[in-house]
Design a protein around this motif. Structure first.
Motif, short mmCIF file in Angstrom:
data_model
loop_
_atom_site.label_atom_id
_atom_site.label_comp_id
_atom_site.label_asym_id
_atom_site.label_seq_id
_atom_site.Cartn_x
_atom_site.Cartn_y
_atom_site.Cartn_z
N ASN A 93 1.15 -1.43 -0.47
CA ASN A 93 0.33 -0.43 0.08
C ASN A 93 0.79 1.04 -0.25
N ASN A 94 1.96 1.40 -0.95
CA ASN A 94 3.18 2.28 -0.08
C ASN A 94 3.10 3.32 -1.55
N SER A 95 1.73 2.94 -2.76
CA SER A 95 1.76 4.09 -4.22
C SER A 95 1.29 5.73 -3.05
N ALA A 96 1.84 6.37 -3.81
CA ALA A 96 1.01 8.37 -3.09
C ALA A 96 -0.25 8.36 -2.68
N TYR A 97 -0.97 7.96 -4.01
CA TYR A 97 -2.73 7.78 -4.02
C TYR A 97 -3.05 7.14 -2.59
N LEU A 98 -2.60 5.68 -2.34
CA LEU A 98 -3.42 4.99 -1.08
C LEU A 98 -2.92 5.70 -0.08
N ARG A 99 -1.63 6.18 -0.08
CA ARG A 99 -0.79 6.51 1.12
C ARG A 99 -1.41 7.94 1.78
N GLU A 100 -1.96 8.80 0.93
CA GLU A 100 -2.51 10.17 1.20
C GLU A 100 -4.19 9.22 1.88
N LYS A 101 -4.66 8.88 0.87
CA LYS A 101 -6.31 8.30 0.88
C LYS A 101 -5.70 7.82 2.31
N ASN A 102 -4.90 7.08 2.50
CA ASN A 102 -5.55 6.15 3.98
C ASN A 102 -5.28 6.88 5.26
N ILE A 103 -3.81 8.37 5.07
CA ILE A 103 -3.75 9.11 6.03
C ILE A 103 -5.25 10.02 6.51
N ASN A 104 -5.47 10.34 5.17
CA ASN A 104 -6.68 11.13 4.93
C ASN A 104 -8.04 10.97 6.53
N GLN A 105 -8.12 9.37 6.15
CA GLN A 105 -8.74 8.85 6.61
C GLN A 105 -9.04 8.11 8.41
N SER A 106 -7.42 7.97 8.25
CA SER A 106 -7.31 7.97 10.08
C SER A 106 -7.16 9.67 10.42
N ILE A 107 -6.88 10.81 10.04
CA ILE A 107 -7.01 11.71 10.32
C ILE A 107 -8.45 11.98 10.88
N LYS A 108 -9.47 12.05 10.29
CA LYS A 108 -11.00 11.36 10.23
C LYS A 108 -11.25 11.09 11.61
N GLU A 109 -10.31 9.75 11.83
CA GLU A 109 -11.56 8.47 12.32
C GLU A 109 -10.63 9.38 14.01
N LEU A 110 -9.40 9.64 13.33
CA LEU A 110 -8.54 10.08 14.89
C LEU A 110 -9.67 11.15 15.85
N LEU A 111 -9.88 12.41 14.70
CA LEU A 111 -10.46 14.06 15.32
C LEU A 111 -11.39 13.02 15.13
N GLY A 112 -12.87 12.40 14.46
CA GLY A 112 -13.88 12.33 15.37
C GLY A 112 -14.96 13.83 15.02
N GLU A 113 -15.46 14.31 16.47
CA GLU A 113 -16.89 14.71 16.02
C GLU A 113 -15.94 16.45 15.77
N LYS A 114 -14.67 16.75 15.76
CA LYS A 114 -13.83 17.68 15.67
C LYS A 114 -13.44 18.47 14.29
N TYR A 115 -13.64 16.85 13.10
CA TYR A 115 -13.40 17.29 12.11
C TYR A 115 -14.42 17.65 11.44
N LEU A 116 -15.45 17.90 12.09
CA LEU A 116 -16.63 18.09 11.60
C LEU A 116 -16.81 20.15 12.08
N SER A 117 -15.71 20.32 12.81
CA SER A 117 -16.38 21.64 13.99
C SER A 117 -15.19 22.52 12.84
N ASP A 118 -15.73 24.03 13.08
CA ASP A 118 -14.56 25.16 12.39
C ASP A 118 -14.22 24.82 10.91
N ASP A 119 -15.44 24.74 10.38
CA ASP A 119 -16.00 24.75 8.71
C ASP A 119 -14.37 23.88 8.50
N GLY A 120 -13.99 22.29 9.05
CA GLY A 120 -12.89 21.91 7.92
C GLY A 120 -11.86 21.94 8.67
N LYS A 121 -11.87 23.30 9.08
CA LYS A 121 -10.32 24.16 9.02
C LYS A 121 -9.19 23.33 9.97
#
Length: 265
Positions: A93-121
């Motif tokens: 899973n080391n392609s740039a596309y898959l790596r960035e996609k998985n990182i972004n998804q992990s950030i959303k999961e870890l932030l939880g409700e904060k992801y929806l706060s402050d207009d996504g900032k």
């Protein structure tokens, strides 16, 4: 908008910094005390009502500030575990596309409700920090934690923090603090026993006597066996054994986010 981000605007404005309250001691004074807020100077309050009214405005921002740093710590530890230990750190899973996609998804999961706060900032800020810091070739997990935490502390929390130093099992074994060689003889035993059984019994008996827990190692040094024949073809066995037992591990010391942090006032 939740309280965390309303308070954060005060942090950015320089208002939410350590305060010192000193009650005026002179009985003849008409004032109840002074709240000193850095950059704002001394705020004189005349009674308890004014005092607690002002604290009710300022103190939630301190709580939000401390919570922001703790959130940053938890996020950094979990994020680096996902990046460097998880399935998307593997070669499949080391392609740039898959790596960035998985990182972004992990950030959303870890932030939880904060992801929806402050207009996504918030998500955008964390995304930029993570992508920048993990771009370093061959970054290790400890450096990953520290770098992401430091950036979030500065950029998102507007607060400096010093990462603590400690000794932990995750940092590897430095040495065993205690060790002892134990030798013993089993005495004569009938059939159905073995040399390894006696060595194990000898070590277990010593560890029970000394209250040694699960963190230990046992190494076998020497063994011996004697036999004696009895009537009707029966044979008795006598086993001897020497084992070295090491316990009370001393772990390596390291400055790492797993040890916690101290906010700089």
């Amino acid at each position: 908008m939740n309280q965390r981000y309303k308070c954060k605007s005060l942090v950015w404005a320089g208002a939410s910094v350590p305060i010192v309250y000193s009650q005026i001691e002179e009985e003849q004074s008409d004032n109840y005390g002074i709240i000193r807020i850095s950059l704002l100077g001394d705020v004189v309050v005349r009674n308890k009502i004014e005092f607690f009214a002002l604290l009710s405005i300022v103190l939630p921002c301190f709580t939000a500030e401390a919570s922001c740093l703790e959130d940053a710590r938890n996020f950094s530890i979990a994020m680096c575990d996902k990046i460097l230990k998880s399935e998307f750190a593997s070669s499949d899973n080391n392609s740039a596309y898959l790596r960035e996609k998985n990182i972004n998804q992990s950030i959303k999961e870890l932030l939880g409700e904060k992801y929806l706060s402050d207009d996504g900032k918030v998500f955008s800020n964390y995304q930029s920090i993570v992508k920048f810091e993990v771009s370093t070739p061959d970054i290790d997990i400890s450096s990953c934690r520290q770098r992401i935490f430091s950036r979030i502390s500065d950029f998102q929390c507007k607060k400096k923090a010093v990462i603590s130093t400690c000794a932990r099992p995750e940092f590897g074994l430095n040495r065993w603090d205690r060790e002892e060689v134990v030798s013993g003889n089993s005495g004569w035993r009938g059939g159905g026993h073995s040399q390894s059984e006696w060595c194990n019994d000898l070590a277990a008996q010593f560890m029970r006597q000394h209250g040694i827990g699960t963190e230990h190692v046992v190494s076998q040094l020497t063994t011996g066996e004697n036999r004696r024949k009895k009537t009707f073809g029966h044979v008795d066995y006598s086993y001897s054994c020497s084992v070295k037992i090491k316990w009370d591990p001393i772990y390596n010391t390291k400055t790492d986010l797993l040890c916690g942090f101290s906010a700089i006032e």
